[in-house]
Write a protein that holds these residues in place. Sequence first.
Motif, short mmCIF file in Angstrom:
data_model
loop_
_atom_site.label_atom_id
_atom_site.label_comp_id
_atom_site.label_asym_id
_atom_site.label_seq_id
_atom_site.Cartn_x
_atom_site.Cartn_y
_atom_site.Cartn_z
N THR A 20 -6.09 5.29 11.66
CA THR A 20 -6.11 3.46 11.57
C THR A 20 -6.11 3.10 9.07
O THR A 20 -5.38 2.27 8.29
N THR A 21 -7.34 3.87 9.08
CA THR A 21 -7.71 3.69 7.48
C THR A 21 -6.45 3.91 6.63
O THR A 21 -5.76 3.54 5.75
N TRP A 23 -3.57 4.31 7.42
CA TRP A 23 -2.21 3.08 7.23
C TRP A 23 -2.16 1.94 6.44
O TRP A 23 -1.13 1.68 5.68
N GLU A 24 -3.68 1.34 6.59
CA GLU A 24 -3.94 0.37 6.21
C GLU A 24 -3.98 0.40 4.88
O GLU A 24 -3.18 -0.17 4.11
N SER A 25 -3.95 1.46 3.59
CA SER A 25 -4.07 1.80 2.62
C SER A 25 -2.39 2.09 2.08
O SER A 25 -2.08 1.25 1.44
N VAL A 27 0.44 0.85 3.62
CA VAL A 27 1.44 -0.57 3.37
C VAL A 27 0.31 -0.97 2.53
O VAL A 27 2.39 -1.49 1.86
N ARG A 28 -0.02 -1.09 2.09
CA ARG A 28 -0.47 -1.65 0.93
C ARG A 28 -0.03 -0.81 -0.36
O ARG A 28 1.00 -1.60 -1.31
N MET A 117 2.36 -3.45 12.07
CA MET A 117 1.12 -4.73 11.33
C MET A 117 0.25 -4.96 11.97
O MET A 117 0.67 -6.04 12.55
N SER A 118 -0.62 -5.53 11.32
CA SER A 118 -1.49 -6.38 11.47
C SER A 118 -0.74 -8.01 11.19
O SER A 118 -0.04 -7.94 9.72
N GLY A 120 -3.21 -9.54 8.56
CA GLY A 120 -3.45 -8.53 7.26
C GLY A 120 -2.13 -8.16 6.25
O GLY A 120 -1.91 -8.88 4.84
N GLN A 121 -2.39 -7.07 6.99
CA GLN A 121 -1.32 -6.33 6.49
C GLN A 121 0.05 -7.09 5.83
O GLN A 121 0.92 -6.76 5.42
#
Length: 211
Positions: A20-21, A23-25, A27-28, A117-118, A120-121
């Motif tokens: 998860t962490t 993936w968050e990084s 995407v951005r 994607m959330s 936020g993403q």
Amino acid sequence: MGMTNTHNRNLTDKAFDSLTTIWESFVRNEAQVWVDYYQYWLNQASQLPLLFIRYEDLLMNAEKQLSYIFSFLCEGKAPSRFYSFYQKKSHHLAVDDSKGYTPRQSGGNVGKGLQRMSEGQVQAILNAASSMMLQFGYKMEENGSCEKSLSVDGFDPVTFSDSLNKGKKNSGYLKVNEKVSIRKESDMYGRKITELRHSHTCKDTKPFDVV
């Protein structure tokens, strides 16, 4: 692909959730890389003619897009008989069902990554890339259940590319990426994705579960 070490498999939901962490990084980071990459090539229009073809258009009408490519390559540089050959070749390539490998079952779907994607993403992508997305005919839409989808209508590669090339004095050659790096040295994705995967899989001796 980077975390499965394959071209045609996906991470299981459990394996994906364990990252998860990352993936968050990812995407951005990749949203900005995408913008920087295409801005680089848009800037090169002053040096030589360019034709922009979207992957989604190749999926939806491969023959038409290949025709654009062959026409662009042959214009003013080859006899008409060669252009005729390439036109026939574009049809053959578009309908050829032979594959180098069997593609993953979820492959070939426009905007399928949005499912992972959330909100936020998605917003982070829009913050970084909305202007560039619109320039290439990409538009984020929301349906009745508030789910996001990607619209890819309204892009003509010939008209778009001609507008960039029109009136430009081209040098006739281009030194690609001369002293230019789209990715930062600290970027752990791109060419360093193998190192990242190795750090989570004991150098692939304990690979992620895939489907």
